[in-house]
Design an enzyme around this catalytic site. Sequence first.
Site, PDB file in Angstrom:
ATOM      1  N   SER A 109       0.817  -1.289  -0.053  1.00  0.00           N
ATOM      2  CA  SER A 109      -0.083  -0.066  -0.002  1.00  0.00           C
ATOM      3  C   SER A 109       0.927   1.282  -0.001  1.00  0.00           C
ATOM      4  CB  SER A 109      -1.025  -0.158   1.083  1.00  0.00           C
ATOM      5  OG  SER A 109      -2.100   0.864   1.045  1.00  0.00           O
ATOM      6  N   ASP A 113      -9.951  -4.578  -4.146  1.00  0.00           N
ATOM      7  CA  ASP A 113      -9.467  -3.742  -2.946  1.00  0.00           C
ATOM      8  C   ASP A 113     -10.449  -2.486  -2.901  1.00  0.00           C
ATOM      9  OD1 ASP A 113      -7.926  -1.970  -1.213  1.00  0.00           O
ATOM     10  OD2 ASP A 113      -6.096  -2.587  -2.251  1.00  0.00           O
ATOM     11  N   HIS A 150      -7.814  -5.695   0.147  1.00  0.00           N
ATOM     12  CA  HIS A 150      -6.531  -5.077   0.507  1.00  0.00           C
ATOM     13  C   HIS A 150      -5.689  -5.936   1.383  1.00  0.00           C
ATOM     14  CE1 HIS A 150      -4.018  -1.102   0.783  1.00  0.00           C
ATOM     15  NE2 HIS A 150      -4.238  -1.434   2.085  1.00  0.00           N
TER      16      HIS A 150
END
Length: 198
Positions: free
Chosen positions: A119, A140, A174
Amino acid sequence: MCGNNMSAPLPAIVPAARKATAAVIFLHGLGDTGHGWAEAFAGIRIPHVKYICPHAPIMPVTLNMRMNMPSWFDIYGLSPNANEDEAGIKRASENIKALIDQEVKNGIPSHRIILGGFSQAAANSANKDMHVLQCHGDADPLVPYAFGIQTAEKMKGLINPANITFKSYRGLPHSACPEEMVDVKRFIEKQLPPISDE
């Protein structure tokens, strides 16, 4: 952890199984620590590579109602035009450079060090010939898939487009998945092959 709220514990390290001739420095995402990533890298360990997973300092994060959590810098918003914590980004980048410098002092040449993260995104690059593996789940909910594609396109304007690999993972939110970690291992093996005397 001791000191003020900007201090962070020593990185989680997965030592090389033999003499370290290469290193991977991997940055975790918001609210995480390096421990889980160190475990993940232990599972795909390459014998001559040392894995360094630092921990971000604990700080209030504007995006999350100023709650204290591990973060490399403050995050004001997730929209592409949100303001950025330039001072915090600079401080984080200086800390990362210090980690790289320490590995160089330990005998690992800078061209044998990979910087990666979960990320994370790069805004510019001094090294136009660096290789980039960017992975993104198409499900995500936190960082939209379209942002990942836009980042890859922006990177193509900053570095050699032939050196950018964008991999997507169907149904991945995610997080990371085993298929992605295999792709990461292959990328590291290609970029950091054993030195002939290993």
